[in-house]
Structure formats: structure tokens, C-alpha cells
Motif scaffolding. Structure first.
Motif, PDB file in Angstrom:
ATOM      1  N   VAL A  15     -14.487 -27.719 -53.360  1.00 12.29           N
ATOM      2  CA  VAL A  15     -14.810 -28.890 -54.174  1.00 12.29           C
ATOM      3  C   VAL A  15     -14.616 -30.179 -53.377  1.00 12.29           C
ATOM      4  CG1 VAL A  15     -14.126 -30.236 -56.190  1.00 12.29           C
ATOM      5  CG2 VAL A  15     -14.355 -27.750 -56.372  1.00 12.29           C
ATOM      6  N   VAL A  16     -13.462 -30.339 -52.757  1.00 16.40           N
ATOM      7  CA  VAL A  16     -13.181 -31.572 -52.021  1.00 16.40           C
ATOM      8  C   VAL A  16     -14.122 -31.719 -50.828  1.00 16.40           C
ATOM      9  CG1 VAL A  16     -11.445 -32.854 -50.713  1.00 16.40           C
ATOM     10  CG2 VAL A  16     -10.781 -31.617 -52.776  1.00 16.40           C
ATOM     11  N   GLY A  17     -14.363 -30.622 -50.110  1.00 17.66           N
ATOM     12  CA  GLY A  17     -15.294 -30.678 -48.988  1.00 17.66           C
ATOM     13  C   GLY A  17     -16.681 -31.116 -49.419  1.00 17.66           C
ATOM     14  N   SER A  18     -17.141 -30.604 -50.556  1.00 19.02           N
ATOM     15  CA  SER A  18     -18.465 -30.977 -51.061  1.00 19.02           C
ATOM     16  C   SER A  18     -18.515 -32.437 -51.488  1.00 19.02           C
ATOM     17  CB  SER A  18     -18.849 -30.076 -52.238  1.00 19.02           C
ATOM     18  OG  SER A  18     -20.124 -30.427 -52.740  1.00 19.02           O
ATOM     19  N   ILE A  19     -17.451 -32.916 -52.135  1.00 16.39           N
ATOM     20  CA  ILE A  19     -17.435 -34.315 -52.575  1.00 16.39           C
ATOM     21  C   ILE A  19     -17.472 -35.253 -51.375  1.00 16.39           C
ATOM     22  CG2 ILE A  19     -16.024 -36.079 -53.706  1.00 16.39           C
ATOM     23  CD1 ILE A  19     -15.130 -33.943 -55.689  1.00 16.39           C
ATOM     24  N   VAL A  20     -16.718 -34.922 -50.319  1.00 12.58           N
ATOM     25  CA  VAL A  20     -16.768 -35.732 -49.098  1.00 12.58           C
ATOM     26  C   VAL A  20     -18.186 -35.759 -48.546  1.00 12.58           C
ATOM     27  CG1 VAL A  20     -16.018 -35.844 -46.681  1.00 12.58           C
ATOM     28  CG2 VAL A  20     -14.354 -35.381 -48.499  1.00 12.58           C
ATOM     29  N   GLN A  21     -18.837 -34.616 -48.526  1.00  9.62           N
ATOM     30  CA  GLN A  21     -20.214 -34.525 -48.050  1.00  9.62           C
ATOM     31  C   GLN A  21     -21.152 -35.380 -48.908  1.00  9.62           C
ATOM     32  OE1 GLN A  21     -22.329 -30.747 -48.633  1.00  9.62           O
ATOM     33  NE2 GLN A  21     -22.838 -30.763 -46.467  1.00  9.62           N
ATOM     34  N   GLN A  22     -20.966 -35.330 -50.218  1.00 10.98           N
ATOM     35  CA  GLN A  22     -21.823 -36.099 -51.114  1.00 10.98           C
ATOM     36  C   GLN A  22     -21.618 -37.600 -50.951  1.00 10.98           C
ATOM     37  OE1 GLN A  22     -22.013 -34.532 -55.234  1.00 10.98           O
ATOM     38  NE2 GLN A  22     -21.054 -32.694 -54.419  1.00 10.98           N
ATOM     39  N   LEU A  23     -20.380 -38.031 -50.762  1.00 10.44           N
ATOM     40  CA  LEU A  23     -20.109 -39.456 -50.581  1.00 10.44           C
ATOM     41  C   LEU A  23     -20.707 -39.958 -49.268  1.00 10.44           C
ATOM     42  CD1 LEU A  23     -16.430 -39.672 -51.879  1.00 10.44           C
ATOM     43  CD2 LEU A  23     -18.477 -40.579 -52.993  1.00 10.44           C
ATOM     44  N   LEU A  24     -20.604 -39.150 -48.211  1.00 14.98           N
ATOM     45  CA  LEU A  24     -21.214 -39.535 -46.941  1.00 14.98           C
ATOM     46  C   LEU A  24     -22.736 -39.606 -47.068  1.00 14.98           C
ATOM     47  CD1 LEU A  24     -19.083 -37.434 -44.411  1.00 14.98           C
ATOM     48  CD2 LEU A  24     -18.991 -39.906 -44.788  1.00 14.98           C
ATOM     49  N   GLY A  25     -23.312 -38.611 -47.754  1.00 17.29           N
ATOM     50  CA  GLY A  25     -24.750 -38.621 -47.957  1.00 17.29           C
ATOM     51  C   GLY A  25     -25.212 -39.817 -48.771  1.00 17.29           C
ATOM     52  N   ALA A  26     -24.420 -40.169 -49.792  1.00 17.12           N
ATOM     53  CA  ALA A  26     -24.761 -41.335 -50.621  1.00 17.12           C
ATOM     54  C   ALA A  26     -24.700 -42.615 -49.807  1.00 17.12           C
ATOM     55  CB  ALA A  26     -23.808 -41.415 -51.817  1.00 17.12           C
ATOM     56  N   ALA A  27     -23.713 -42.716 -48.916  1.00 20.56           N
ATOM     57  CA  ALA A  27     -23.599 -43.905 -48.079  1.00 20.56           C
ATOM     58  C   ALA A  27     -24.819 -44.054 -47.169  1.00 20.56           C
ATOM     59  CB  ALA A  27     -22.319 -43.832 -47.242  1.00 20.56           C
ATOM     60  N   VAL A  28     -25.255 -42.937 -46.578  1.00 17.33           N
ATOM     61  CA  VAL A  28     -26.445 -42.972 -45.721  1.00 17.33           C
ATOM     62  C   VAL A  28     -27.677 -43.359 -46.542  1.00 17.33           C
ATOM     63  CG1 VAL A  28     -28.008 -41.578 -44.306  1.00 17.33           C
ATOM     64  CG2 VAL A  28     -25.531 -41.314 -44.076  1.00 17.33           C
ATOM     65  N   LEU A  29     -27.802 -42.774 -47.720  1.00 19.61           N
ATOM     66  CA  LEU A  29     -28.962 -43.056 -48.574  1.00 19.61           C
ATOM     67  C   LEU A  29     -29.001 -44.522 -48.984  1.00 19.61           C
ATOM     68  CD1 LEU A  29     -31.400 -41.836 -50.067  1.00 19.61           C
ATOM     69  CD2 LEU A  29     -29.883 -41.368 -51.996  1.00 19.61           C
ATOM     70  N   VAL A  30     -27.863 -45.073 -49.365  1.00 20.01           N
ATOM     71  CA  VAL A  30     -27.819 -46.489 -49.740  1.00 20.01           C
ATOM     72  C   VAL A  30     -28.159 -47.369 -48.541  1.00 20.01           C
ATOM     73  CG1 VAL A  30     -26.288 -48.363 -50.475  1.00 20.01           C
ATOM     74  CG2 VAL A  30     -26.236 -46.175 -51.670  1.00 20.01           C
ATOM     75  N   GLY A  31     -27.674 -46.970 -47.353  1.00 16.91           N
ATOM     76  CA  GLY A  31     -28.003 -47.733 -46.158  1.00 16.91           C
ATOM     77  C   GLY A  31     -29.504 -47.763 -45.888  1.00 16.91           C
ATOM     78  N   ILE A  32     -30.163 -46.616 -46.021  1.00 15.85           N
ATOM     79  CA  ILE A  32     -31.625 -46.560 -45.848  1.00 15.85           C
ATOM     80  C   ILE A  32     -32.312 -47.396 -46.925  1.00 15.85           C
ATOM     81  CG2 ILE A  32     -33.647 -45.048 -45.864  1.00 15.85           C
ATOM     82  CD1 ILE A  32     -31.947 -44.676 -43.412  1.00 15.85           C
ATOM     83  N   ALA A  33     -31.822 -47.288 -48.162  1.00 12.53           N
ATOM     84  CA  ALA A  33     -32.417 -48.058 -49.261  1.00 12.53           C
ATOM     85  C   ALA A  33     -32.314 -49.562 -49.003  1.00 12.53           C
ATOM     86  CB  ALA A  33     -31.735 -47.690 -50.580  1.00 12.53           C
ATOM     87  N   LEU A  34     -31.158 -50.007 -48.498  1.00 10.40           N
ATOM     88  CA  LEU A  34     -31.000 -51.429 -48.168  1.00 10.40           C
ATOM     89  C   LEU A  34     -31.995 -51.851 -47.093  1.00 10.40           C
ATOM     90  CD1 LEU A  34     -27.092 -51.654 -48.135  1.00 10.40           C
ATOM     91  CD2 LEU A  34     -28.618 -52.746 -49.797  1.00 10.40           C
ATOM     92  N   ALA A  35     -32.247 -50.962 -46.150  1.00  9.18           N
ATOM     93  CA  ALA A  35     -33.168 -51.284 -45.061  1.00  9.18           C
ATOM     94  C   ALA A  35     -34.609 -51.428 -45.537  1.00  9.18           C
ATOM     95  CB  ALA A  35     -33.079 -50.213 -43.976  1.00  9.18           C
ATOM     96  N   ILE A  36     -34.969 -50.762 -46.640  1.00 13.23           N
ATOM     97  CA  ILE A  36     -36.362 -50.823 -47.108  1.00 13.23           C
ATOM     98  C   ILE A  36     -36.528 -51.722 -48.330  1.00 13.23           C
ATOM     99  CG2 ILE A  36     -36.852 -48.539 -46.165  1.00 13.23           C
ATOM    100  CD1 ILE A  36     -36.764 -47.430 -49.006  1.00 13.23           C
ATOM    101  N   GLY A  37     -35.480 -52.475 -48.682  1.00  9.68           N
ATOM    102  CA  GLY A  37     -35.671 -53.475 -49.736  1.00  9.68           C
ATOM    103  C   GLY A  37     -34.774 -53.388 -50.939  1.00  9.68           C
ATOM    104  N   PHE A  38     -33.856 -52.419 -50.997  1.00 12.86           N
ATOM    105  CA  PHE A  38     -32.922 -52.322 -52.117  1.00 12.86           C
ATOM    106  C   PHE A  38     -31.997 -53.537 -52.078  1.00 12.86           C
ATOM    107  CE2 PHE A  38     -28.865 -50.245 -53.778  1.00 12.86           C
ATOM    108  CZ  PHE A  38     -29.233 -50.385 -55.111  1.00 12.86           C
TER     109      PHE A  38
END
Length: 257
Positions: free
Chosen positions: A113-136
């Protein structure tokens, strides 16, 4: 050493095991990050102009609208990987070996559970970073960012425990990879990509009362300043309820296995 201390020590060991697995087998982590990014780019640059005109504001407005739905899809995709890893552990004999050792039984699932949550938070951070780059362009304060992060983490906890239970219930990793698939579809059948008031009556009723919609509306309100209404407490209640029930279900299956 007390029982609680032993459980904490064993859980820490299992968490390190899962994090090392993510490092040693990065292909799954990369896939779980790349897939939501591709969906984000697809919806923004292929459908965003038309769908953005529908909500008013064109492609720029649609980037802001679609990010919460993509975030939940990313979490659901990562949960699929968790179900596969749990099923793999159950079918390859490692769990039987753990049971011969003097370790806390709960620590095995806690590590997943904890390993997956860490993975999800890292993935969300990358996704938000890409979104900011394209206009979010969120206008959230620090407190609102923290609240949005907390809600996403609570959702990740809920969906991960559900994935663990599905992985334990599956007879093999192949079946486990298909079990959480409906979770990835739910943002499409909610307010993730278009407002619910644009849907036919029956579908609109389902979209408004399924669990993903209040979570997406709350994230959207926290990050962009739109109206949240009663979506906030409903979102927290859904996450807490799913997490509690899934934890009890997973614990019951694991103890019987």
C-alpha cells in the motif's frame, strides 16, 4: 520490543522491499506515468478545442478542466499495477515463506500500500508538471494545494487498498490486471472530461452519484477556485468508506489464504 514496535519495524522492511522493486523494475513505473501523460496530451490537443468550446473558453479552459480527471485515472492505473504485484506475491510462494518467519502479517500488505501511494504521488507530480507546461493554470493558495494533495493521497489510499483486495482475490496476475479496469473507466462516466449536465438523463444520474465525481469536483474547486458545494465532505466520506471496507476485505482474504 513491543508488538506495535515489531509491526512498525516489519512494515518499514516491507515498504523498502516495494520501493526497491520499483527501482529495479522501472518499466512499470514509467508506463504508469507515461500513459496518463499521453491521455492528457490527447484530450488537450486533439479534443480540447471542441470540448473546450463546449464548456466556454476553448483549449485553455479545457486544460484546467480535465487535469483532475486525468489525476484520478493515473491513480487507478497505478492501482492496477499494485493488484498485479499482490497477485504475483500470492502465487509465487513468497507469502508462504513470509508466514514461516517471525514478522507481522499486516506488514506485507502495508508495504504494498505505502509503496503504491508513493508511486502515485510521484506520478501525480510529474503529471501536474506536464500540465503546467501545456497551459494548466491553477490559482490555489498554499493551503488549498495542501488540501488537494491530502484529498488525492486519501483517494490513493482508498483505491490502493481496493486494488490489494482485488489482487488477493484474483487466482493469478493476469486476472488481477483486469480486475481494477472499471476504476479507470469511472472518470469518463463522471465529470472528468465533460460536465455531467451535458449527458443523457440516466447517465447523468449515474455520473453525479458515483464516487469519482465529487472527488474530481473537489480537486477542481481547490485548484481552480470553482464552486465545491457539498462535494468536499462527500468526497472525503467516499474515500474513507472505500478505504475502510477495502482494508477489512483485504485483511479477511489474506488471513484466510
Amino acid at each position: 520490543m513491543s508488538t506495535l514496535s515489531l509491526a512498525a519495524r516489519d512494515s518499514s522492511t516491507m515498504i523498502r522491499r516495494q520501493l526497491k522493486r520499483l527501482v529495479r523494475y522501472p518499466s512499470m513505473t514509467i508506463q504508469l506515468i507515461v500513459t496518463p501523460v499521453i491521455l492528457l496530451l490527447l484530450f488537450v490537443y486533439v479534443f480540447g478545442g471542441t470540448l473546450g468550446d463546449g464548456i466556454g473558453g476553448g483549449r485553455h479552459a479545457y486544460v484546467n478542466y480535465v487535469v483532475p480527471g486525468i489525476l484520478l485515472m493515473a491513480a487507478a492505473t497505478a492501482a492496477t499495477g499494485t493488484a498485479v504485484m499482490v497477485a504475483t506475491d500470492m502465487t509465487e510462494g513468497i507469502i508462504a515463506r513470509f508466514r514461516t518467519m517471525r514478522i507481522s502479517r499486516a506488514s506485507v500488505l502495508t508495504g504494498h500500500v505505502v509503496g503504491s501511494i508513493v508511486q502515485q504521488l510521484l506520478g501525480a507530480a510529474v503529471l501536474v508538471g506536464i500540465a503546467l507546461a501545456i497551459g494548466f493554470r491553477p490559482n490555489a493558495s498554499v493551503v488549498e494545494w495542501l488540501a488537494a494533495t491530502g484529498l488525492f493521497a486519501l483517494f490513493a489510499l482508498a483505491i490502493t487498498w481496493l486494488a490489494v483486495a482485488l489482487g488477493l482475490k484474483s487466482p493469478n496476475p493476469e486476472s488481477a490486471s483486469n480486475a481494477p479496469m472499471p476504476l479507470i473507466i469511472l472518470p469518463f462516466l463522471g465529470s472528468g472530461f465533460v460536465p455531467t449536465d451535458s449527458m443523457p438523463t440516466v447517465l447523468r444520474w449515474f455520473a453525479e452519484y458515483q464516487p469519482f465525481t465529487p472527488i474530481m469536483e473537489t480537486l477542481r474547486g481547490l485548484l481552480l477556485g470553482s464552486e465545491i458545494g457539498d462535494s468536499g465532505p462527500i468526497a472525503v466520506a467516499w474515500c474513507a468508506g472505500i478505504a475502510a471496507l477495502s482494508y477489512l476485505w483485504a485483511k479477511r482474504i489474506f488471513n484466510r489464504a
